[in-house]
Design an enzyme around this catalytic site. Structure first.
Site, PDB file in Angstrom:
ATOM      1  N   ARG A   1       0.822  -1.221   0.000  1.00 18.17           N
ATOM      2  CA  ARG A   1       0.000   0.000   0.000  1.00 18.17           C
ATOM      3  C   ARG A   1       0.852   1.266   0.000  1.00 18.17           C
ATOM      4  NH1 ARG A   1      -5.440  -1.207   1.619  1.00 18.17           N
ATOM      5  NH2 ARG A   1      -5.769   1.000   2.040  1.00 18.17           N
TER       6      ARG A   1
ATOM      7  N   TYR B   1      -9.609   9.294  -9.095  1.00 18.77           N
ATOM      8  CA  TYR B   1     -10.509  10.371  -8.661  1.00 18.77           C
ATOM      9  C   TYR B   1     -10.173  10.809  -7.251  1.00 18.77           C
ATOM     10  CZ  TYR B   1     -13.116   6.239  -6.872  1.00 18.77           C
ATOM     11  OH  TYR B   1     -13.477   5.062  -6.273  1.00 18.77           O
ATOM     12  N   PRO B   2     -10.364  12.105  -6.975  1.00 17.50           N
ATOM     13  CA  PRO B   2     -10.189  12.584  -5.613  1.00 17.50           C
ATOM     14  C   PRO B   2     -11.498  12.465  -4.832  1.00 17.50           C
ATOM     15  CG  PRO B   2     -10.481  14.465  -7.075  1.00 17.50           C
ATOM     16  CD  PRO B   2     -10.613  13.220  -7.923  1.00 17.50           C
ATOM     17  N   MET B   3     -11.409  12.292  -3.542  1.00 18.91           N
ATOM     18  CA  MET B   3     -12.619  12.249  -2.719  1.00 18.91           C
ATOM     19  C   MET B   3     -12.395  12.834  -1.335  1.00 18.91           C
ATOM     20  SD  MET B   3     -13.082   8.266  -1.557  1.00 18.91           S
ATOM     21  CE  MET B   3     -14.219   8.697  -0.238  1.00 18.91           C
TER      22      MET B   3
HETATM   23  O1  76R Z   1      -7.807  -4.430   4.681  1.00 16.23           O
HETATM   24  C1  76R Z   1      -6.939  -3.568   4.552  1.00 16.23           C
HETATM   25  O2  76R Z   1      -5.770  -3.634   4.888  1.00 16.23           O
HETATM   26  C2  76R Z   1      -7.268  -2.303   3.933  1.00 16.23           C
HETATM   27  C3  76R Z   1      -8.645  -1.914   4.259  1.00 16.23           C
HETATM   28  C4  76R Z   1      -8.874  -0.621   3.550  1.00 16.23           C
HETATM   29  C5  76R Z   1      -8.675   0.678   4.060  1.00 16.23           C
HETATM   30  C6  76R Z   1      -8.148   1.100   5.420  1.00 16.23           C
HETATM   31  C7  76R Z   1      -9.367  -0.496   2.219  1.00 16.23           C
HETATM   32  C8  76R Z   1      -9.664  -1.563   1.372  1.00 16.23           C
HETATM   33  N1  76R Z   1      -9.506   0.842   1.926  1.00 16.23           N
HETATM   34  C9  76R Z   1      -9.082   1.572   3.017  1.00 16.23           C
HETATM   35  C10 76R Z   1      -9.049   2.954   3.144  1.00 16.23           C
HETATM   36 MN1  76R Z   1     -10.392   1.627   0.262  1.00 16.23          MN
HETATM   37  N2  76R Z   1     -11.228   2.387  -1.379  1.00 16.23           N
HETATM   38  C11 76R Z   1     -11.697   3.668  -1.512  1.00 16.23           C
HETATM   39  C12 76R Z   1     -12.426   3.776  -2.727  1.00 16.23           C
HETATM   40  O3  76R Z   1     -15.489   4.960  -4.610  1.00 16.23           O
HETATM   41  C13 76R Z   1     -15.653   4.967  -3.363  1.00 16.23           C
HETATM   42  O4  76R Z   1     -16.794   4.876  -2.849  1.00 16.23           O
HETATM   43  C14 76R Z   1     -14.476   5.081  -2.460  1.00 16.23           C
HETATM   44  C15 76R Z   1     -13.153   5.008  -3.187  1.00 16.23           C
HETATM   45  C16 76R Z   1     -12.363   2.543  -3.359  1.00 16.23           C
HETATM   46  C17 76R Z   1     -12.959   2.145  -4.691  1.00 16.23           C
HETATM   47  C18 76R Z   1     -11.603   1.671  -2.489  1.00 16.23           C
HETATM   48  C19 76R Z   1     -11.338   0.344  -2.762  1.00 16.23           C
HETATM   49  N3  76R Z   1     -10.262   3.485   1.095  1.00 16.23           N
HETATM   50  C20 76R Z   1      -9.631   3.816   2.252  1.00 16.23           C
HETATM   51  C21 76R Z   1      -9.685   5.245   2.424  1.00 16.23           C
HETATM   52  C22 76R Z   1      -9.118   6.039   3.597  1.00 16.23           C
HETATM   53  C23 76R Z   1     -10.272   6.381   4.487  1.00 16.23           C
HETATM   54  C24 76R Z   1      -9.911   6.872   5.851  1.00 16.23           C
HETATM   55  O5  76R Z   1      -8.784   6.670   6.319  1.00 16.23           O
HETATM   56  O6  76R Z   1     -10.806   7.448   6.507  1.00 16.23           O
HETATM   57  C25 76R Z   1     -10.394   5.752   1.352  1.00 16.23           C
HETATM   58  C26 76R Z   1     -10.716   7.193   1.064  1.00 16.23           C
HETATM   59  C27 76R Z   1     -10.751   4.631   0.531  1.00 16.23           C
HETATM   60  C28 76R Z   1     -11.511   4.723  -0.627  1.00 16.23           C
HETATM   61  N4  76R Z   1     -10.529  -0.277  -0.500  1.00 16.23           N
HETATM   62  C29 76R Z   1     -10.086  -1.449   0.066  1.00 16.23           C
HETATM   63  C30 76R Z   1     -10.826  -0.555  -1.839  1.00 16.23           C
HETATM   64  C31 76R Z   1     -10.538  -1.946  -2.097  1.00 16.23           C
HETATM   65  C32 76R Z   1     -10.702  -2.606  -3.461  1.00 16.23           C
HETATM   66  C33 76R Z   1     -10.095  -2.494  -0.916  1.00 16.23           C
HETATM   67  C34 76R Z   1      -9.658  -3.934  -0.652  1.00 16.23           C
HETATM   68  C35 76R Z   1      -8.201  -3.941  -1.001  1.00 16.23           C
HETATM   69  C36 76R Z   1      -7.469  -5.160  -0.569  1.00 16.23           C
HETATM   70  O7  76R Z   1      -7.943  -5.877   0.325  1.00 16.23           O
HETATM   71  O8  76R Z   1      -6.389  -5.338  -1.119  1.00 16.23           O
END
Ligand code: 76R
Length: 264
Positions: free
Chosen positions: A146, A161-163
């Site tokens: 990561r 995309y930004p969010m």
């Molecule tokens: O399990 C883990 O180790 C990681 C868990 C995880 C975190 C902490 C994770 C998994 N994400 C994390 C954090 Mn995510 N993610 C997004 C988007 O389109 C949307 O609605 C949101 C955009 C997608 C598509 C996505 C995909 N993630 C975050 C954060 C930080 C938030 C915070 O700290 O408050 C954001 C903004 C965010 C947004 N996420 C995953 C995915 C996918 C596919 C996973 C699984 C990845 C994996 O297990 O390898």
């Protein structure tokens, strides 16, 4: 009446780990189209740069740079701007951030343990326990992927995309308890994991660096998976209630091999 409510405790931010800095640059072509062959992926010390030919966008090219310091990002930016190809590129949007792993689960565990022993978040025992947990996380392959993402060779399509997370009076992510944010992020991770092997996500944090709070960079073999994953996320509780999005930029990586064969 807000005045009759007790003051709300300030919520506790999650511990985070950071890795490479990231810069996403969106360009339009100037009058002359640059030599795309020369814009291949370049490896540079620690980190890398790739170029994405945008599809269905008002802009033409996205550069994604990862580097081990902000200064090195500045150098990558300068060297592209002053290159002969760079002179045919007009910057229309840029996004500065740093790879981030949010440690919600660990932070919530330690906060719970501190409360149970009558201590406080951040006290000496908390700090000691945190140091151990953080070191273990940093050493894990999962977290390294990561923080220091590698370009997946079999995933040619990119969606960036930004969010931000919403801060409405009755819908404020930053005012939720740590327990609640941890629960929501765990559910988010489970939804995301259904796409393991099909989508690689890079989450970069931009609080204090840019106008949006996070950058989401997704790589896929099949671009339809962008639509499917992002749809699933919209229905996942944390995005459904708290997510706000900027513009989406979709395209295909300009592969270094085809770039070289057509150019040099
Ligand atoms: O399990 C883990 O180790 C990681 C868990 C995880 C975190 C902490 C994770 C998994 N994400 C994390 C954090 Mn995510 N993610 C997004 C988007 O389109 C949307 O609605 C949101 C955009 C997608 C598509 C996505 C995909 N993630 C975050 C954060 C930080 C938030 C915070 O700290 O408050 C954001 C903004 C965010 C947004 N996420 C995953 C995915 C996918 C596919 C996973 C699984 C990845 C994996 O297990 O390898």
């Amino acid at each position: 009446m807000t005045s009759s409510q007790p003051p709300q405790a300030i919520a506790h931010p999650p511990e985070t780990l950071e890795g490479w800095y990231a810069l996403h640059q969106i360009f339009r072509f100037a009058k002359g189209k640059p030599d795309l062959a020369a814009l291949s992926r370049s490896e540079a010390g620690e980190g890398w740069t790739c170029f994405v030919r945008l599809i269905g966008s008002g802009a033409d090219i996205m550069a994604i740079h990862f580097r081990d310091s902000l200064d090195a990002i500045g150098e990558a930016e300068q060297s592209l701007a002053t290159s002969s190809e760079g002179k045919s590129l007009i910057l229309v949007y840029s996004f500065l951030s740093v790879t981030e792993a949010g440690l919600y689960h660990i932070t919530a565990d330690l906060a719970r343990a501190a409360e149970a022993r009558g201590g406080k978040v951040g006290d000496a025992e908390y700090a000691r326990a945190l140091e151990g947990r953080v070191a273990a996380e940093r050493a894990s392959e999962h977290v390294k992927r990561r923080l220091y993402p590698q370009l997946p060779s079999d995933m040619q399509y990119v969606s960036f995309y930004p969010m931000s997370k919403r801060r409405a009076p009755d819908q404020n992510w930053y005012a939720l308890t740590l327990e609640e944010r941890s629960r929501l992020m765990q559910a988010h991770g489970l939804t995301g994991r259904r796409y393991a092997g099909r989508i690689q996500q890079v989450i970069t944090g931009a609080i204090g660096l840019d106008a949006w709070e996070w950058g989401v960079t997704l790589f896929a073999k099949d671009p339809l998976d962008f639509k499917k994953l992002v749809t699933d996320m919209r229905f996942d509780e944390v995005s459904a209630r708290y997510a706000e999005f900027g513009s989406f930029y979709v395209g295909k990586i300009i592969s270094p091999s085809s770039a070289r064969s057509s150019g040099r």
